[in-house]
Design an enzyme around this catalytic site. Structure first.
Site, PDB file in Angstrom:
ATOM      1  CB  ALA A 108     -11.466  -8.008  14.967  1.00 29.95           C
TER       2      ALA A 108
ATOM      3  CB  SER B  56      -5.390   1.062  13.808  1.00 30.19           C
ATOM      4  OG  SER B  56      -6.320   2.041  14.203  1.00 30.19           O
TER       5      SER B  56
ATOM      6  CG  ASN C 253       0.868   1.364   4.769  1.00 29.88           C
ATOM      7  OD1 ASN C 253       0.573   2.105   5.707  1.00 29.88           O
ATOM      8  ND2 ASN C 253       0.434   1.578   3.530  1.00 29.88           N
TER       9      ASN C 253
ATOM     10  CE1 TYR D  45      -8.455  -0.049   9.538  1.00 31.58           C
ATOM     11  CE2 TYR D  45      -8.550   0.813  11.768  1.00 31.58           C
ATOM     12  CZ  TYR D  45      -7.952   0.784  10.529  1.00 31.58           C
ATOM     13  OH  TYR D  45      -6.855   1.578  10.273  1.00 31.58           O
TER      14      TYR D  45
ATOM     15  CB  SER E 140       0.167   3.734  -4.499  1.00 27.42           C
ATOM     16  OG  SER E 140      -1.046   3.305  -3.910  1.00 27.42           O
ATOM     17  NE  ARG E 141      -4.904   5.378  -2.916  1.00 35.11           N
ATOM     18  CZ  ARG E 141      -5.829   4.886  -2.096  1.00 35.11           C
ATOM     19  NH1 ARG E 141      -6.298   5.619  -1.101  1.00 35.11           N
ATOM     20  NH2 ARG E 141      -6.300   3.669  -2.248  1.00 35.11           N
TER      21      ARG E 141
ATOM     22  N   GLY F 259       0.834  -1.209   0.000  1.00 38.62           N
ATOM     23  CA  GLY F 259       0.000   0.000   0.000  1.00 38.62           C
ATOM     24  C   GLY F 259       0.863   1.251   0.000  1.00 38.62           C
TER      25      GLY F 259
ATOM     26  CE  LYS G  19      -5.130  -1.564  10.404  1.00 35.41           C
ATOM     27  NZ  LYS G  19      -3.974  -1.718   9.523  1.00 35.41           N
TER      28      LYS G  19
ATOM     29  CB  VAL H 181      -1.634  -7.577   0.879  1.00 35.53           C
ATOM     30  CG1 VAL H 181      -0.556  -6.610   0.416  1.00 35.53           C
ATOM     31  CG2 VAL H 181      -2.856  -6.852   1.421  1.00 35.53           C
TER      32      VAL H 181
HETATM   33  P1  NAP Z   1      -5.031   4.908   2.210  1.00 32.82           P
HETATM   34  O1  NAP Z   1      -4.651   6.328   2.024  1.00 32.82           O
HETATM   35  O2  NAP Z   1      -6.437   4.483   1.947  1.00 32.82           O
HETATM   36  O3  NAP Z   1      -4.027   4.005   1.311  1.00 32.82           O
HETATM   37  C1  NAP Z   1      -4.155   2.612   1.330  1.00 32.82           C
HETATM   38  C2  NAP Z   1      -3.072   1.976   0.488  1.00 32.82           C
HETATM   39  O4  NAP Z   1      -3.220   0.555   0.530  1.00 32.82           O
HETATM   40  C3  NAP Z   1      -3.139   2.374  -0.970  1.00 32.82           C
HETATM   41  O5  NAP Z   1      -1.838   2.410  -1.503  1.00 32.82           O
HETATM   42  C4  NAP Z   1      -3.934   1.220  -1.591  1.00 32.82           C
HETATM   43  O6  NAP Z   1      -3.675   1.147  -2.987  1.00 32.82           O
HETATM   44  C5  NAP Z   1      -3.361   0.041  -0.800  1.00 32.82           C
HETATM   45  N1  NAP Z   1      -4.203  -1.151  -0.722  1.00 32.82           N
HETATM   46  C6  NAP Z   1      -5.478  -1.253  -0.293  1.00 32.82           C
HETATM   47  N2  NAP Z   1      -5.892  -2.533  -0.367  1.00 32.82           N
HETATM   48  C7  NAP Z   1      -4.847  -3.260  -0.817  1.00 32.82           C
HETATM   49  C8  NAP Z   1      -4.636  -4.623  -1.112  1.00 32.82           C
HETATM   50  N3  NAP Z   1      -5.595  -5.545  -0.927  1.00 32.82           N
HETATM   51  N4  NAP Z   1      -3.423  -5.023  -1.555  1.00 32.82           N
HETATM   52  C9  NAP Z   1      -2.431  -4.119  -1.767  1.00 32.82           C
HETATM   53  N5  NAP Z   1      -2.568  -2.810  -1.520  1.00 32.82           N
HETATM   54  C10 NAP Z   1      -3.764  -2.377  -1.052  1.00 32.82           C
HETATM   55  O7  NAP Z   1      -4.728   4.392   3.692  1.00 32.82           O
HETATM   56  P2  NAP Z   1      -3.875   5.079   4.858  1.00 32.82           P
HETATM   57  O8  NAP Z   1      -4.775   5.953   5.626  1.00 32.82           O
HETATM   58  O9  NAP Z   1      -2.601   5.600   4.343  1.00 32.82           O
HETATM   59  O10 NAP Z   1      -3.607   3.789   5.779  1.00 32.82           O
HETATM   60  C11 NAP Z   1      -2.430   3.017   5.665  1.00 32.82           C
HETATM   61  C12 NAP Z   1      -2.408   2.010   6.804  1.00 32.82           C
HETATM   62  O11 NAP Z   1      -2.440   2.699   8.053  1.00 32.82           O
HETATM   63  C13 NAP Z   1      -3.604   1.065   6.819  1.00 32.82           C
HETATM   64  O12 NAP Z   1      -3.199  -0.206   7.254  1.00 32.82           O
HETATM   65  C14 NAP Z   1      -4.525   1.707   7.824  1.00 32.82           C
HETATM   66  O13 NAP Z   1      -5.407   0.764   8.390  1.00 32.82           O
HETATM   67  C15 NAP Z   1      -3.525   2.232   8.823  1.00 32.82           C
HETATM   68  N6  NAP Z   1      -4.022   3.311   9.670  1.00 32.82           N
HETATM   69  C16 NAP Z   1      -4.434   4.488   9.109  1.00 32.82           C
HETATM   70  C17 NAP Z   1      -4.897   5.500   9.957  1.00 32.82           C
HETATM   71  C18 NAP Z   1      -5.342   6.833   9.431  1.00 32.82           C
HETATM   72  O14 NAP Z   1      -5.823   7.647  10.230  1.00 32.82           O
HETATM   73  N7  NAP Z   1      -5.217   7.131   8.154  1.00 32.82           N
HETATM   74  C19 NAP Z   1      -4.946   5.285  11.334  1.00 32.82           C
HETATM   75  C20 NAP Z   1      -4.517   4.071  11.846  1.00 32.82           C
HETATM   76  C21 NAP Z   1      -4.043   3.089  11.012  1.00 32.82           C
HETATM   77  P3  NAP Z   1      -4.811   0.658  -4.041  1.00 32.82           P
HETATM   78  O15 NAP Z   1      -6.059   1.384  -3.674  1.00 32.82           O
HETATM   79  O16 NAP Z   1      -4.280   0.944  -5.395  1.00 32.82           O
HETATM   80  O17 NAP Z   1      -4.889  -0.811  -3.802  1.00 32.82           O
END
Ligand code: NAP
Length: 243
Positions: free
Chosen positions: A155, A140, A88, A153, A12-13, A10, A157, A62
């Site tokens: 469960a 998380s 990630n 989510y 890319s973003r 993940g 995490k 993944v």
């Molecule tokens: P995001 O901006 O939605 O980015 C998610 C990334 O994961 C994208 O690159 C997406 O690319 C990729 N992805 C999604 N499903 C996938 C799959 N099945 N296989 C491979 N790649 C996949 O998310 P984020 O907010 O940066 O979160 C990143 C991590 O941090 C996650 O695990 C999230 O649960 C955790 N987290 C985030 C927060 C928050 O506040 N943002 C808080 C706690 C934990 P594609 O869409 O092209 O697949």
């Protein structure tokens, strides 16, 4: 500096992209995994390559072990090894349990928890052969405290934290460290999709009175990957602004 081969799922973003950028140094090879958006991944690779690092994209879901194994084997074939895996990739499909579909339960568990198992399983043999390596899992705050409307989510995490502790014990004899970070509310697409009421609720309750930045999570990941963290394994660092 020795070249490091770094795989960020993940990447890319959002947080994953910030993690890739935190390691974007001339010597390093950064592998940006994603599952859907080719355009975002290519854009991230271009931005990262400006630092002089070699950035490559790998499309693989993944939650699908055979796709993950193919990706990992192809990275090892090209670059010889994987020094750091950052698990990630993650999704959220929120809803109260009574209304949550089985699909939303399964999709979240399979991406956020089984995905961590799949990628860790695929890299472990290669890291054991090198007798070194680091795995960092993005959990998380939800996985520590539990959050209403997020049983799937939370469960997944929470599972990632227990997985981290167990795998750290398994891999310590091989010189491989496994840790996790548990972010709170970080400004990414995931948090942008929250409604205003939920955003306001969190802003009011976060002691630092702001959401975190992806770079602030990436900084902790960089520390955990560094030699300075060489005696830390099986731990989870919270990055929550005090929430
Ligand atoms: P995001 O901006 O939605 O980015 C998610 C990334 O994961 C994208 O690159 C997406 O690319 C990729 N992805 C999604 N499903 C996938 C799959 N099945 N296989 C491979 N790649 C996949 O998310 P984020 O907010 O940066 O979160 C990143 C991590 O941090 C996650 O695990 C999230 O649960 C955790 N987290 C985030 C927060 C928050 O506040 N943002 C808080 C706690 C934990 P594609 O869409 O092209 O697949």
């Amino acid at each position: 500096m020795m070249k490091k081969v770094i795989l960020v799922t993940g990447g890319s973003r959002g947080i994953g992209k910030a993690v890739c950028k935190a390691f974007a140094e001339k010597e390093n090879v950064i592998i940006i995994n994603y599952s859907k958006s080719d355009e975002e991944a290519e854009k991230a690779a271009h931005e990262i390559s400006l630092s002089g690092a070699l950035a490559e994209t790998e499309k693989a879901d993944v939650s699908n072990f055979s796709e993950v194994k193919k990706m990992v084997d192809s990275v090892v074939k090209r670059h010889g090894r994987i020094d750091l895996l950052v698990n990630n990739a993650g999704i959220a499909r929120d809803g109260f349990v009574m209304l949550m579909s089985e699909k939303d339960w399964r999709d979240v568990i399979e991406t956020n928890l089984t995905g961590v198992f799949n990628c860790s399983k695929a890299v472990t043999g290669h890291m054991m052969a090198e007798r070194s390596g680091v795995i960092i899992n993005i959990s998380s705050l939800s996985g520590i405290t539990g959050l209403a409307g997020q049983v799937n989510y939370s469960a997944a995490k929470g599972g990632v934290i227990a997985f981290t502790k167990a795998l750290a014990k398994e891999l310590s004899p091989f010189g491989i460290r496994v840790n996790a970070v548990a972010p709170g509310m970080i400004e990414t697409d995931m948090v942008d999709s929250l409604n205003e009421k939920t955003r306001d609720y969190f802003l009011e309750n976060i002691p630092l009175k702001r959401f975190g930045r992806p770079e602030e999570v990436a900084g902790a990941v960089r520390f955990l990957a560094s030699p300075e963290a060489g005696y830390i394994t099986g731990e989870t660092i919270s990055i929550t602004g005090g929430l």
